[in-house]
Scaffold this motif. Structure first.
Motif, short mmCIF file in Angstrom:
data_model
loop_
_atom_site.label_atom_id
_atom_site.label_comp_id
_atom_site.label_asym_id
_atom_site.label_seq_id
_atom_site.Cartn_x
_atom_site.Cartn_y
_atom_site.Cartn_z
N GLY A 153 0.82 -1.22 0.00
CA GLY A 153 0.00 0.00 0.00
C GLY A 153 0.84 1.26 0.00
N SER A 154 2.16 1.12 -0.01
CA SER A 154 3.05 2.28 -0.03
C SER A 154 3.39 2.65 -1.47
N ALA A 155 3.03 3.88 -1.87
CA ALA A 155 3.32 4.32 -3.24
C ALA A 155 4.83 4.35 -3.52
N PRO A 156 5.66 4.83 -2.57
CA PRO A 156 7.10 4.82 -2.84
C PRO A 156 7.65 3.39 -3.08
N CYS A 157 7.15 2.43 -2.32
CA CYS A 157 7.60 1.04 -2.54
C CYS A 157 7.16 0.55 -3.91
N TRP A 158 5.91 0.88 -4.23
CA TRP A 158 5.36 0.37 -5.49
C TRP A 158 6.13 0.91 -6.69
N ARG A 159 6.50 2.22 -6.65
CA ARG A 159 7.21 2.77 -7.81
C ARG A 159 8.54 2.06 -8.04
N LEU A 160 9.20 1.70 -6.97
CA LEU A 160 10.47 1.00 -7.11
C LEU A 160 10.24 -0.41 -7.67
N SER A 167 5.46 -5.27 7.84
CA SER A 167 4.16 -4.73 8.26
C SER A 167 4.33 -3.37 8.95
N PHE A 168 3.62 -2.34 8.42
CA PHE A 168 3.64 -1.04 9.08
C PHE A 168 2.92 -1.12 10.43
N GLU A 169 1.81 -1.88 10.47
CA GLU A 169 1.04 -1.98 11.73
C GLU A 169 1.90 -2.53 12.86
N GLU A 209 7.30 -2.79 11.77
CA GLU A 209 8.52 -3.48 11.31
C GLU A 209 9.45 -2.55 10.51
N HIS A 210 8.90 -1.39 10.07
CA HIS A 210 9.77 -0.43 9.36
C HIS A 210 10.75 0.24 10.33
N LYS A 211 10.52 0.06 11.64
CA LYS A 211 11.47 0.61 12.63
C LYS A 211 12.33 -0.50 13.23
N SER A 212 12.32 -1.66 12.59
CA SER A 212 13.11 -2.79 13.12
C SER A 212 14.60 -2.59 12.84
N GLY A 243 14.23 4.69 8.97
CA GLY A 243 13.20 3.71 9.34
C GLY A 243 12.00 3.80 8.43
N GLN A 244 12.26 3.86 7.12
CA GLN A 244 11.17 3.97 6.15
C GLN A 244 11.28 2.86 5.12
N LEU A 245 10.16 2.62 4.46
CA LEU A 245 10.13 1.67 3.35
C LEU A 245 9.77 2.45 2.09
N PRO A 246 10.39 2.18 0.95
CA PRO A 246 11.30 1.08 0.72
C PRO A 246 12.68 1.30 1.35
N ILE A 250 20.45 2.60 -1.70
CA ILE A 250 19.67 3.73 -2.22
C ILE A 250 18.21 3.54 -1.81
N ASN A 251 17.89 4.19 -0.71
CA ASN A 251 16.57 3.99 -0.11
C ASN A 251 15.51 4.93 -0.66
N GLU A 252 15.94 6.10 -1.13
CA GLU A 252 14.95 7.05 -1.64
C GLU A 252 14.38 6.50 -2.94
N SER A 253 13.07 6.32 -2.98
CA SER A 253 12.48 5.59 -4.09
C SER A 253 12.73 6.24 -5.46
N VAL A 254 12.60 7.55 -5.55
CA VAL A 254 12.81 8.18 -6.87
C VAL A 254 14.29 8.05 -7.27
N1 LIG Z 1 11.45 9.50 0.74
C1 LIG Z 1 11.03 8.20 0.86
C2 LIG Z 1 9.70 8.16 1.56
C3 LIG Z 1 9.29 6.80 1.86
C4 LIG Z 1 8.10 6.81 2.80
O1 LIG Z 1 7.53 7.86 3.10
N2 LIG Z 1 7.74 5.62 3.25
C5 LIG Z 1 6.66 5.52 4.17
C6 LIG Z 1 5.67 4.49 3.71
S1 LIG Z 1 4.83 5.06 2.27
C7 LIG Z 1 7.22 5.07 5.50
O2 LIG Z 1 8.04 4.20 5.57
N3 LIG Z 1 6.73 5.71 6.57
C8 LIG Z 1 7.10 5.38 7.90
C9 LIG Z 1 7.82 6.48 8.58
O3 LIG Z 1 8.14 7.50 7.94
O4 LIG Z 1 8.08 6.33 9.76
C10 LIG Z 1 10.95 7.55 -0.52
O5 LIG Z 1 10.33 8.10 -1.43
O6 LIG Z 1 11.51 6.49 -0.66
#
Ligand SMILES: N[C@@H](CCC(=O)N[C@@H](CS)C(=O)NCC(=O)O)C(=O)O
Length: 225
Positions: free
Chosen positions: A12-19, A37-39, A42-45, A55-58, A67-71
């Protein structure tokens, strides 16, 4: 090649999906991936924080290159695998300019949508204001009308910047998000047409988020927009 790529992602994350769309387009299937799972936070694991201190996905790694920044990751993959799979950056200066313009505008589009759709989630209860929510809603309507105008002449193989490009890789997930959250196809016919033209593209179908809603009660939050 793809075996040396590691992706940690959330549904459900648009940044993950684009990658993930880019990986498909560049024929990099077979990369290592794990759905988190965001709920369950696990993104803070530790597994994520070791690679991505935000602590973000992707969270993405190619060999030793992080290279974590999706764009940034989409641009990196296109540059590293120029002659593999589909070309995602057009050659013509006019199309390239438009592609970069729409691709980066896609980030504002997502931000405006999330500021409205997830208002209650982002803003603690005691700090919420009807006036702020209304402002976010008005900003989103203005944004959506802008994209309706950008897509005035949308047609098969004539997307945001001509043929399918990184502009579509970034923006299509936003559009799918909008309709998944109840956006009216009647009020936004060009966005609906764009959505219908691209939703069955193999790279998009293969990576469609298995779960859209982290919070079920918000699933209709764009219905009145
Ligand atoms: N700048 C990042 C943003 C990624 C982002 O915002 N991911 C969200 C999910 S859509 C996330 O992990 N949020 C949890 C948080 O920021 O703590 C990218 O585009 O890759």
């Amino acid at each position: 090649m793809a075996k040396s790529m590691h992706l940690l992602w959330g549904s459900g994350s648009a940044p993950c999906w684009r990658l993930m769309i880019t990986l498909e387009e560049k024929k990099l299937q077979g990369y290592q991936q794990k759905l988190l799972s965001f709920e369950k936070m696990e993104h803070k694991s530790k597994e994520v924080l070791e690679i991505n201190p935000r602590g973000q996905l992707p969270t993405f790694k190619h060999g030793e290159n992080i290279i974590n920044e999706s764009v940034g990751a989409c641009l990196y993959l296109e540059n590293q695998f120029k002659s593999q799979g589909n070309k995602l950056i057009p050659d013509s200066p006019a199309e390239q300019a438009l592609m970069y313009q729409r691709m980066m505008e896609g980030l504002s589009f997502l931000e405006k949508m999330e500021s409205f759709a997830f208002y209650d989630f982002f803003i603690p209860e005691g700090e919420r204001l009807d006036s702020a929510l209304k402002r976010n809603k008005d900003n989103l309507v203005t944004e959506l009308k802008l994209w309706e105008s950008y897509l005035e002449n949308v047609a098969a193989d004539r997307y945001l910047a001509g043929g399918f490009s990184l502009a579509d890789v970034v923006v299509f997930p936003n559009v799918a998000f909008a309709f998944a959250y109840g956006l009216s196809p009647e009020r936004y016919p060009k966005l609906a047409k764009y959505y219908n033209l691209l939703k069955d593209r193999p790279s998009i179908k293969a990576t469609w988020p298995p779960k859209w809603f982290q919070f079920e009660q918000r699933s209709e939050s764009l219905k009145e927009i």
